[in-house]
Structures are given as C-alpha cells and as structure tokens.
Enzyme design. Structure first.
Site, PDB file in Angstrom:
ATOM      1  CB  SER A 183      -0.905   0.231   1.407  1.00  0.00           C
ATOM      2  OG  SER A 183      -1.487   1.317   1.433  1.00  0.00           O
TER       3      SER A 183
ATOM      4  CE1 TYR B 149      -3.515  -2.611   5.525  1.00  0.00           C
ATOM      5  CE2 TYR B 149      -2.937  -0.105   4.961  1.00  0.00           C
ATOM      6  CZ  TYR B 149      -3.443  -1.516   4.477  1.00  0.00           C
ATOM      7  OH  TYR B 149      -3.512  -1.730   3.252  1.00  0.00           O
TER       8      TYR B 149
HETATM    9  N1  LIG Z   1      -8.887  -1.404  -0.813  1.00  0.00           N
HETATM   10  C1  LIG Z   1      -7.891  -0.701  -0.616  1.00  0.00           C
HETATM   11  O1  LIG Z   1      -7.986   0.580  -0.567  1.00  0.00           O
HETATM   12  C2  LIG Z   1      -6.306  -0.969  -0.518  1.00  0.00           C
HETATM   13  C3  LIG Z   1      -5.496  -0.189  -0.519  1.00  0.00           C
HETATM   14  C4  LIG Z   1      -4.135  -0.603  -0.490  1.00  0.00           C
HETATM   15  C5  LIG Z   1      -3.873  -1.817  -0.159  1.00  0.00           C
HETATM   16  N2  LIG Z   1      -4.805  -2.698  -0.133  1.00  0.00           N
HETATM   17  C6  LIG Z   1      -4.389  -3.861  -0.080  1.00  0.00           C
HETATM   18  O2  LIG Z   1      -5.002  -4.974  -0.962  1.00  0.00           O
HETATM   19  C7  LIG Z   1      -5.090  -6.342  -0.286  1.00  0.00           C
HETATM   20  C8  LIG Z   1      -6.550  -6.751  -0.567  1.00  0.00           C
HETATM   21  O3  LIG Z   1      -7.491  -5.848  -0.141  1.00  0.00           O
HETATM   22  P1  LIG Z   1      -8.726  -5.987  -0.618  1.00  0.00           P
HETATM   23  O4  LIG Z   1      -8.948  -4.543  -1.135  1.00  0.00           O
HETATM   24  O5  LIG Z   1      -9.044  -6.538  -2.021  1.00  0.00           O
HETATM   25  O6  LIG Z   1      -9.770  -6.313   0.441  1.00  0.00           O
HETATM   26  P2  LIG Z   1     -10.983  -7.167   0.700  1.00  0.00           P
HETATM   27  O7  LIG Z   1     -11.943  -7.314  -0.320  1.00  0.00           O
HETATM   28  O8  LIG Z   1     -11.486  -7.048   2.047  1.00  0.00           O
HETATM   29  O9  LIG Z   1     -10.103  -8.524   0.514  1.00  0.00           O
HETATM   30  C9  LIG Z   1      -9.375  -9.049   1.760  1.00  0.00           C
HETATM   31  C10 LIG Z   1      -8.775 -10.645   1.354  1.00  0.00           C
HETATM   32  O10 LIG Z   1      -8.093 -10.869   2.434  1.00  0.00           O
HETATM   33  C11 LIG Z   1      -8.468 -12.111   3.094  1.00  0.00           C
HETATM   34  N3  LIG Z   1      -8.109 -12.413   4.466  1.00  0.00           N
HETATM   35  C12 LIG Z   1      -8.433 -11.361   5.507  1.00  0.00           C
HETATM   36  N4  LIG Z   1      -7.792 -12.078   6.597  1.00  0.00           N
HETATM   37  C13 LIG Z   1      -7.308 -13.226   6.226  1.00  0.00           C
HETATM   38  C14 LIG Z   1      -6.500 -14.318   6.937  1.00  0.00           C
HETATM   39  N5  LIG Z   1      -6.451 -14.300   8.289  1.00  0.00           N
HETATM   40  N6  LIG Z   1      -5.983 -15.159   6.252  1.00  0.00           N
HETATM   41  C15 LIG Z   1      -6.386 -15.411   4.814  1.00  0.00           C
HETATM   42  N7  LIG Z   1      -7.047 -14.415   4.268  1.00  0.00           N
HETATM   43  C16 LIG Z   1      -7.458 -13.475   4.841  1.00  0.00           C
HETATM   44  C17 LIG Z   1     -10.082 -12.001   2.896  1.00  0.00           C
HETATM   45  O11 LIG Z   1     -10.349 -13.210   2.950  1.00  0.00           O
HETATM   46  P3  LIG Z   1     -12.189 -13.492   3.318  1.00  0.00           P
HETATM   47  O12 LIG Z   1     -12.907 -12.871   2.223  1.00  0.00           O
HETATM   48  O13 LIG Z   1     -12.161 -15.008   3.292  1.00  0.00           O
HETATM   49  O14 LIG Z   1     -12.260 -12.892   4.581  1.00  0.00           O
HETATM   50  C18 LIG Z   1      -9.924 -11.484   1.641  1.00  0.00           C
HETATM   51  O15 LIG Z   1      -9.695 -12.429   0.270  1.00  0.00           O
HETATM   52  C19 LIG Z   1      -4.900  -6.056   1.300  1.00  0.00           C
HETATM   53  O16 LIG Z   1      -3.404  -6.340   1.392  1.00  0.00           O
HETATM   54  C20 LIG Z   1      -4.800  -4.727   1.414  1.00  0.00           C
HETATM   55  O17 LIG Z   1      -4.049  -4.159   2.505  1.00  0.00           O
HETATM   56  C21 LIG Z   1      -6.185  -2.378  -0.232  1.00  0.00           C
END
Ligand SMILES: NC(=O)c1ccc[n+]([C@@H]2O[C@H](COP(=O)([O-])OP(=O)(O)OC[C@H]3O[C@@H](n4cnc5c(N)ncnc54)[C@H](OP(=O)(O)O)[C@@H]3O)[C@@H](O)[C@H]2O)c1
Length: 250
Positions: free
Chosen positions: A147, A160
């Site tokens: 991020s 974070y």
């Molecule tokens: N969205 C943003 O604004 C943003 C910005 C910068 C970086 N990111 C990064 O992008 C990545 C993906 O985020 P996203 O936006 O796609 O969010 P998301 O839709 O909430 O997806 C998060 C994923 O992580 C999985 N997860 C959470 N806890 C876990 C655990 N203990 N073990 C295995 N899997 C786990 C969830 O699985 P379940 O669905 O089964 O719970 C889901 O597949 C993250 O690393 C986040 O930090 C996101």
C-alpha cells in the site's frame, strides 16, 4: 498469445477479496490455472469465483495466513493436486481496522499483533511455505499487495502503515534471497474501491477522487492489471514496489 500464462499455476492468497478476485480473473484469462484461497467467511464466494474463471482446473481452497499450519496444509494440498511447481504466488490477503493516528491508546498490543500477523507475518509465511515449489518452477514470481500507506505513513492505522512498509522491505530482501529462480515484486495501491476498510462509502470515495491527480479512486481491476504485468511484461524487474495510486501519493 504474447505474454501467455498457459501451462502456469498461480496461487492467489486472499483470492476471495476484491483485489484478489480481479487478479485471479486476469491470470486465468491469460491462460493460468488459478487457485484462490478463502477463510471460513467466504468459502461459497470463492468456490463460485473459481467455477466462473475461464479455462479449467481452477480451485478454491481454505487458508488462514495468521495460522502457519493452515498454509503448510495448503501447500501439501496444492502439491498433491497440481505437482511440485508453482509459477506465481500473489499475496492479496489483508485486514485493517481504522484507528486515528493521534489516538495512541486505541492502537493496543492485541491489535498491533493481529495487524502484523495477518499483514506481514502471513505474507512471509506464505512465501516460506511455497518457496521450494516456486524455485522448482525455474521461473517463479511472488507479488505481494502492499500500500502507499507504507511509503507515506498515511493510512488506516499506524500499525497498518508499518506492516505495509515491512512488505516493501521484505520484497527487497526476498528478491535477493530467492534470485535467480524467483522474482519478487510488490504492488502498492492507493485507495481502492473494495470492502476493505469498514465505513468507506460513496462520500469517502468522492472526497478521495477530488484530491487524487487522476481524479478517481482505484478499482480492483487497476491493481490486478499491475499484478498481471508483473507476471507477463516486467520480466527483468525484481525487488521493487510498483505504485498504482492515480498519483495520490505525489
Ligand atoms: N482496498 C484498498 O483501498 C487497499 C489499498 C491499499 C492496499 N490494499 C491491500 O490490498 C489487499 C487486498 O485488499 P482488498 O481491497 O481486496 O480487500 P478485501 O476485499 O477485504 O479482501 C481481503 C482479502 O483478505 C483475506 N483475508 C483477510 N484475513 C485473512 C486471513 N487471516 N487469512 C487469509 N485471508 C485473509 C480475505 O478473505 P475472506 O474474504 O475469506 O475474509 C479477502 O480475501 C490487502 O492486503 C490490502 O491491505 C487495499
């Protein structure tokens, strides 16, 4: 097809999430066989995703990145079903909980530990579990979703931000440690329109869009395209973090 991933096996840890699912789809469209992981929360959605991907042999399997034993069980399961070689590992699992940076007491030890267990240790543990299979492919790739919070120090909590900075530096260290058989990259999104941060909605997105040079928040697809590029175009890159933020961090 130029840059085809035909015959390659890709594992998207966190493939049930917004960015993970978009990535799984692009990797499958490029020809890869894709395994997505899910937690107990999203088994059904992950199975539907795997069924809907183009191509064949895709699967949804359980894994909790905070539980190393479950990653080792996943590794054994993948090896038994697919053989010894893994070509692409995408670390897209993550969690957060907004904590105002000035409220130091709200960022207690339990939350800090959980933040690092899921957002840093879990990514490392996945790499540790799958490194032999990535090496066995002779041409492996790891892409971790970081991020811009790890670079700017602005994000949902100080822990974070620190965990994501840790992903960027881990990417450098692992790139050196796993070369030449495995390339290691990270992709750093800005704000992406997924369900990742509780409480973000249309008002938040409009505010972010207005203060982002490219005039919109990111889409999961934007980040997935960058991850796909790591697997297809960026063959001479390793140990670096690719920013995909619409200029937000400028
Ligand atoms: N969205 C943003 O604004 C943003 C910005 C910068 C970086 N990111 C990064 O992008 C990545 C993906 O985020 P996203 O936006 O796609 O969010 P998301 O839709 O909430 O997806 C998060 C994923 O992580 C999985 N997860 C959470 N806890 C876990 C655990 N203990 N073990 C295995 N899997 C786990 C969830 O699985 P379940 O669905 O089964 O719970 C889901 O597949 C993250 O690393 C986040 O930090 C996101």
């Amino acid at each position: 097809m130029a840059h085809s991933l035909e015959g390659r096996l890709a594992l998207v840890v966190g493939g049930s999430g917004g960015i993970g699912a978009a990535t799984a789809r692009l990797l499958a469209e490029a020809g890869a066989r894709v395994i997505v992981t899910h937690t107990a929360r999203s088994a059904g959605a992950a199975a539907s995703l795997a069924d809907s991907l183009p191509g064949s042999g895709h699967m949804a399997l359980p894994a909790d990145v905070a539980d190393t034993a479950s990653l080792l069980a996943l590794r054994d399961d993948v090896r038994a079903r697919c053989g010894d070689a893994l070509h692409v590992l995408v670390n897209a699992a993550g969690f957060t909980k907004p904590v105002p940076h000035a409220d130091l007491d709200a960022l207690d030890d339990a939350l800090i530990d959980r933040m690092f267990a899921v957002n840093w240790r879990g990514q490392f543990a996945a790499v540790r579990a799958f490194a032999p299979m990535l090496k066995a492919s002779g041409d492996g790739l790891i892409v971790s979703v970081s991020s811009i919070a790890g670079q700017t120090g602005v994000g949902s909590s100080i822990a974070y931000c620190a965990a994501k900075a840790g992903i960027d530096v881990m990417t450098k260290s692992l790139a050196r440690a796993l070369a030449p058989e495995v390339r290691v990259l990270a992709v750093a999104p800005g704000v992406v329109d997924t369900g990742f941060v509780p409480g973000r909605g249309a008002d938040f997105n409009a505010k972010i869009a207005a203060s982002t040079p490219l005039g919109r928040v990111g889409r999961a697809q934007d980040v997935a395209e960058a991850i796909l590029a790591c697997a297809t175009s960026l063959q001479y890159s390793t140990g670096t973090t690719i920013v995909v933020d619409g200029g937000r961090s400028l």
